[in-house]
Structure formats: structure tokens, C-alpha cells
Design a protein around this motif. Structure first.
Motif, PDB file in Angstrom:
ATOM      1  N   GLY A  57       0.762  -1.223   0.036  1.00 40.99           N
ATOM      2  CA  GLY A  57       0.068  -0.129  -0.132  1.00 40.99           C
ATOM      3  C   GLY A  57       1.106   1.403  -0.074  1.00 40.99           C
ATOM      4  N   ILE A  58       0.237   2.528  -0.744  1.00 39.62           N
ATOM      5  CA  ILE A  58       0.965   3.604  -0.737  1.00 39.62           C
ATOM      6  C   ILE A  58       1.335   3.997   0.413  1.00 39.62           C
ATOM      7  CG2 ILE A  58      -0.932   4.944  -1.280  1.00 39.62           C
ATOM      8  CD1 ILE A  58       0.890   6.461  -3.181  1.00 39.62           C
ATOM      9  N   LYS A  59       0.359   3.976   1.555  1.00 39.34           N
ATOM     10  CA  LYS A  59       0.702   4.687   2.798  1.00 39.34           C
ATOM     11  C   LYS A  59       1.677   4.282   3.490  1.00 39.34           C
ATOM     12  CE  LYS A  59      -4.115   7.030   3.264  1.00 39.34           C
ATOM     13  NZ  LYS A  59      -5.343   6.893   3.977  1.00 39.34           N
ATOM     14  N   ALA A  60       1.851   2.751   3.529  1.00 36.65           N
ATOM     15  CA  ALA A  60       2.932   2.224   4.282  1.00 36.65           C
ATOM     16  C   ALA A  60       4.266   2.425   3.804  1.00 36.65           C
ATOM     17  CB  ALA A  60       2.562   0.759   4.123  1.00 36.65           C
ATOM     18  N   TRP A  61       4.462   2.659   2.344  1.00 33.73           N
ATOM     19  CA  TRP A  61       5.395   2.962   1.930  1.00 33.73           C
ATOM     20  C   TRP A  61       5.930   4.530   1.851  1.00 33.73           C
ATOM     21  CZ3 TRP A  61       9.287  -0.212   0.135  1.00 33.73           C
ATOM     22  CH2 TRP A  61       9.129  -1.395  -0.280  1.00 33.73           C
ATOM     23  N   GLN A  62       4.862   5.225   1.913  1.00 32.67           N
ATOM     24  CA  GLN A  62       5.302   6.801   2.121  1.00 32.67           C
ATOM     25  C   GLN A  62       5.719   6.977   3.600  1.00 32.67           C
ATOM     26  OE1 GLN A  62       1.640   8.410   0.538  1.00 32.67           O
ATOM     27  NE2 GLN A  62       2.430   8.814  -1.396  1.00 32.67           N
ATOM     28  N   ALA A  63       5.287   6.131   4.500  1.00 33.24           N
ATOM     29  CA  ALA A  63       5.724   6.332   5.853  1.00 33.24           C
ATOM     30  C   ALA A  63       7.065   5.839   6.130  1.00 33.24           C
ATOM     31  CB  ALA A  63       4.727   5.475   6.753  1.00 33.24           C
ATOM     32  N   ILE A  64       7.812   5.422   5.089  1.00 30.06           N
ATOM     33  CA  ILE A  64       9.187   4.943   5.336  1.00 30.06           C
ATOM     34  C   ILE A  64       9.961   6.241   5.089  1.00 30.06           C
ATOM     35  CG2 ILE A  64      10.960   3.220   4.807  1.00 30.06           C
ATOM     36  CD1 ILE A  64       9.056   1.245   3.768  1.00 30.06           C
ATOM     37  N   SER A  65      11.066   6.425   6.063  1.00 27.06           N
ATOM     38  CA  SER A  65      12.170   7.480   5.997  1.00 27.06           C
ATOM     39  C   SER A  65      13.240   6.835   5.667  1.00 27.06           C
ATOM     40  CB  SER A  65      11.830   8.470   7.130  1.00 27.06           C
ATOM     41  OG  SER A  65      12.372   7.839   8.181  1.00 27.06           O
ATOM     42  N   GLN A 142      14.841   6.280  -8.629  1.00 29.96           N
ATOM     43  CA  GLN A 142      13.713   6.777  -7.875  1.00 29.96           C
ATOM     44  C   GLN A 142      13.827   6.606  -6.613  1.00 29.96           C
ATOM     45  OE1 GLN A 142      11.452   8.365  -9.552  1.00 29.96           O
ATOM     46  NE2 GLN A 142      12.237   7.787 -11.677  1.00 29.96           N
ATOM     47  N   GLU A 143      13.005   7.074  -5.660  1.00 28.25           N
ATOM     48  CA  GLU A 143      13.049   6.831  -4.395  1.00 28.25           C
ATOM     49  C   GLU A 143      13.093   5.504  -3.711  1.00 28.25           C
ATOM     50  OE1 GLU A 143      13.419   9.009  -2.380  1.00 28.25           O
ATOM     51  OE2 GLU A 143      13.175  10.960  -3.514  1.00 28.25           O
ATOM     52  N   LEU A 144      13.439   5.200  -2.537  1.00 22.02           N
ATOM     53  CA  LEU A 144      13.595   3.709  -2.032  1.00 22.02           C
ATOM     54  C   LEU A 144      12.168   2.939  -2.259  1.00 22.02           C
ATOM     55  CD1 LEU A 144      11.857   3.869   0.958  1.00 22.02           C
ATOM     56  CD2 LEU A 144      14.017   4.920   1.379  1.00 22.02           C
ATOM     57  N   ASP A 145      11.123   3.778  -2.516  1.00 18.78           N
ATOM     58  CA  ASP A 145       9.742   2.863  -2.687  1.00 18.78           C
ATOM     59  C   ASP A 145       9.617   2.213  -4.193  1.00 18.78           C
ATOM     60  OD1 ASP A 145       9.402   5.033  -4.037  1.00 18.78           O
ATOM     61  OD2 ASP A 145       8.055   5.982  -2.233  1.00 18.78           O
ATOM     62  N   GLY A 146      10.834   2.745  -5.006  1.00 18.96           N
ATOM     63  CA  GLY A 146      10.681   2.070  -6.403  1.00 18.96           C
ATOM     64  C   GLY A 146       9.875   2.840  -7.260  1.00 18.96           C
ATOM     65  N   PRO A 147      10.040   2.848  -8.575  1.00 24.67           N
ATOM     66  CA  PRO A 147       9.659   3.738  -9.586  1.00 24.67           C
ATOM     67  C   PRO A 147       8.069   3.627  -9.892  1.00 24.67           C
ATOM     68  CG  PRO A 147      10.634   1.529 -10.799  1.00 24.67           C
ATOM     69  CD  PRO A 147      11.081   1.595  -9.290  1.00 24.67           C
ATOM     70  N   LEU A 148       7.375   2.730  -9.501  1.00 25.50           N
ATOM     71  CA  LEU A 148       5.870   2.520  -9.677  1.00 25.50           C
ATOM     72  C   LEU A 148       5.186   3.497  -8.863  1.00 25.50           C
ATOM     73  CD1 LEU A 148       5.521  -1.288 -11.162  1.00 25.50           C
ATOM     74  CD2 LEU A 148       5.621   1.016 -12.545  1.00 25.50           C
ATOM     75  N   ILE A 149       5.661   3.397  -7.587  1.00 21.16           N
ATOM     76  CA  ILE A 149       4.769   4.172  -6.660  1.00 21.16           C
ATOM     77  C   ILE A 149       4.662   5.664  -6.675  1.00 21.16           C
ATOM     78  CG2 ILE A 149       4.600   4.560  -4.263  1.00 21.16           C
ATOM     79  CD1 ILE A 149       5.337   1.979  -3.362  1.00 21.16           C
ATOM     80  N   ASP A 150       3.503   6.191  -7.040  1.00 24.57           N
ATOM     81  CA  ASP A 150       3.443   7.569  -7.277  1.00 24.57           C
ATOM     82  C   ASP A 150       4.275   7.872  -8.440  1.00 24.57           C
ATOM     83  OD1 ASP A 150       1.671   9.013  -5.607  1.00 24.57           O
ATOM     84  OD2 ASP A 150       3.402   9.468  -4.162  1.00 24.57           O
TER      85      ASP A 150
END
Length: 276
Positions: A57-65, A142-150
Motif C-alpha cells: 500500500g502507498i501509505k505504508a511505503w510513504q511512511a518509510i523514511s 527513484q526513491e526507495l519505494d521504487g519507480p511505480l509508486i507515485d
């Protein structure tokens, strides 16, 4: 994750050069031409949405710093030595990789704008800046969450190019076009909606630029996130593939900015402690 692969594969190449190891490569991916006639009715955007949900889920990945990955990677050769590594990533765009071999530690760090490396395997203990190619590649990831998220917010576009078989799995073949115009294919499992394979950075081998594929396997839940724990890099025309195994995952550990600054050959105890 992709920047992690770039850095790790770069250091594996350093070790291979120092120990006269063989080049990396392909296995049978069971790939077939795109099956556009039987492509799903799902759009590319819908496939990406399902992929994001499948990954946690996008919220879980966005919560990672911050994200720390550690484990072992194969270096190739007759014995195919496994080398321990630790990779640390911090938003917005910082990373640090340590790779250990024969009681020596190689480093690659990127502070979001500049990168440096230390390569003791080649008897080069000085701190060197990234080459123009390495800097370009590091800046493109891209960011640590990968290229597909956002992906849309990152300025990327996604196009569905039909379906293919990847190691016995039916997969959607997506073409991801980055903001800078660079392209990358991503194969999404039609059942689990997790990544099965992505394009890697092309590699020069035997005087030719060879295509590289990275296979994602052995997904496990880490704090609610689905993360592959086995990554296999395959170079077209090569004789041997390289596997990386992720043994430990830590999320949102405190990380000082000094970890991602230009390496100092006399590293302070405080920084060493953070790398453990």
C-alpha cells in the motif's frame, strides 16, 4: 530498491575485476513475445494500482523514511563466493553500501547529489568520485519505494505492452518512461501483481553492450510490506548469474547524514557503530 541493485552490482564488478572472476549471467526466463491479442482488459494504471496494493500500500511505503537491507551476494567465479553487504537508504535520495571481501570493505555512498567510492579490492584506498556514467545512473534512480509508486508525480508514464511468460508465470509487460526520457520494462505477475522481472542497466561485455534482467523472487512480509528476498541479475550472453539474498530488513532506523557524506578513510566510531 533499484538504486540498491545498481550500487550492489557495481561493487560486485569491482570484486570480479580484482579476483579475475567470470562475468555475470542469464538463465532461462521462459520469455515469449508479447501476447497483445490476449492482453488483459486492465489498463496500465490499474495494474500499477494493484501492484502498489500487493506490495503493502502507498501509505505504508510513504511512511518509510529509512530502509536498511543486509545479506549476501554472489561474486561469481568457480567457487561463486558470497559476500556480506549492508545497504542503507534515506529519503529523499541518499544511499550507502558496504561490501566486505577478504577483510576489506568497499564503499559506495550517494548524498542525493554527489557520489563517492572506495575500492580496496583494487588496492585503491583513496576516495574517488563517481564516474559520469555512475553519477547519471545514481541520479536517475527513484526513491526507495521504487519507480511505480507515485509514478505520475515523479513525472513518469506507464504503458501496457501485452503479456509474456516469465519463469512460468503469466506477466503484464509494462513500459515505464521516466521524466528524463529513459525507458525501463517491468513485468508484473498477473496473479499476485508483484514484480517478477525488471530491466537492469545494460552492461558492456566482450566488447558489446548487453541487456540485463533482474528477477525478483521469494517475497516476504516485512512490517506489512512485500519485499523480494532473492534478486538474480542476468546478463545477456553471459555464463553465470549473480544472486543477492536479503537476510535482514530494518525500517525507519535513525541515520545520521554523515553516513551519506564523502567517506573519510579514518571513520569515526560513531559512524562505524551505525553501520552495524
Amino acid at each position: 530498491m533499484k538504486r540498491f541493485l545498481f550500487l550492489a552490482c557495481s561493487l560486485v564488478s569491482v570484486v570480479a575485476s580484482a579476483t579475475v572472476l567470470t562475468n555475470i549471467t542469464p538463465n532461462n526466463s521462459n520469455s515469449t513475445p508479447p501476447d497483445t491479442a490476449h492482453a488483459t482488459k486492465l489498463s496500465a494504471a490499474q495494474i500499477v494500482d494493484r501492484n502498489v496494493v500487493a506490495r503493502g500500500g502507498i501509505k505504508a511505503w510513504q511512511a518509510i523514511s529509512t530502509l536498511t537491507l543486509s545479506g549476501r551476494m554472489e561474486a561469481g567465479g568457480k567457487k561463486n563466493t558470497e559476500l556480506p553487504y549492508v545497504m542503507k537508504m534515506k529519503r529523499p535520495h541518499m544511499s550507502r553500501l558496504e561490501l566486505n571481501f577478504q577483510d576489506k570493505t568497499a564503499l559506495q555512498v550517494y548524498d542525493g547529489e554527489q557520489g563517492w567510492k572506495v575500492r580496496p579490492f583494487l588496492a585503491r584506498n583513496e576516495v574517488e568520485p563517481f564516474t559520469p556514467t555512475e553519477a547519471k545512473a545514481a541520479n536517475a534512480w527513484q526513491e526507495l519505494d521504487g519507480p511505480l509508486i507515485d509514478y505520475a508525480k515523479k513525472g513518469s508514464k506507464v504503458e501496457l505492452q501485452g503479456t509474456e511468460a516469465v519463469e512460468g508465470h503469466r506477466a503484464y509487460k509494462l513500459l515505464l518512461t521516466m521524466k528524463n526520457g529513459e525507458e525501463q520494462h517491468v513485468w508484473i505477475d498477473a496473479a499476485s501483481f508483484l514484480e517478477l522481472k525488471i530491466d537492469g542497466e545494460p552492461r558492456m561485455m566482450d566488447g558489446k553492450l548487453r541487456n540485463v534482467s533482474i528477477f525478483y523472487r521469494d517475497y516476504k512480509k516485512e512490517n506489512g510490506l512485500n519485499i523480494p528476498h532473492v534478486l538474480e541479475t542476468v546478463v545477456e550472453g553471459g555464463k553465470q548469474s549473480h544472486k543477492m539474498t536479503i537476510e535482514h530488513v530494518s525500517i525507519n532506523q535513525s541515520m545520521e547524514s554523515a553516513l551519506f557524506a564523502k567517506p573519510q578513510l579514518a571513520v569515526s566510531n560513531a559512524v562505524l557503530q551505525q553501520m552495524k
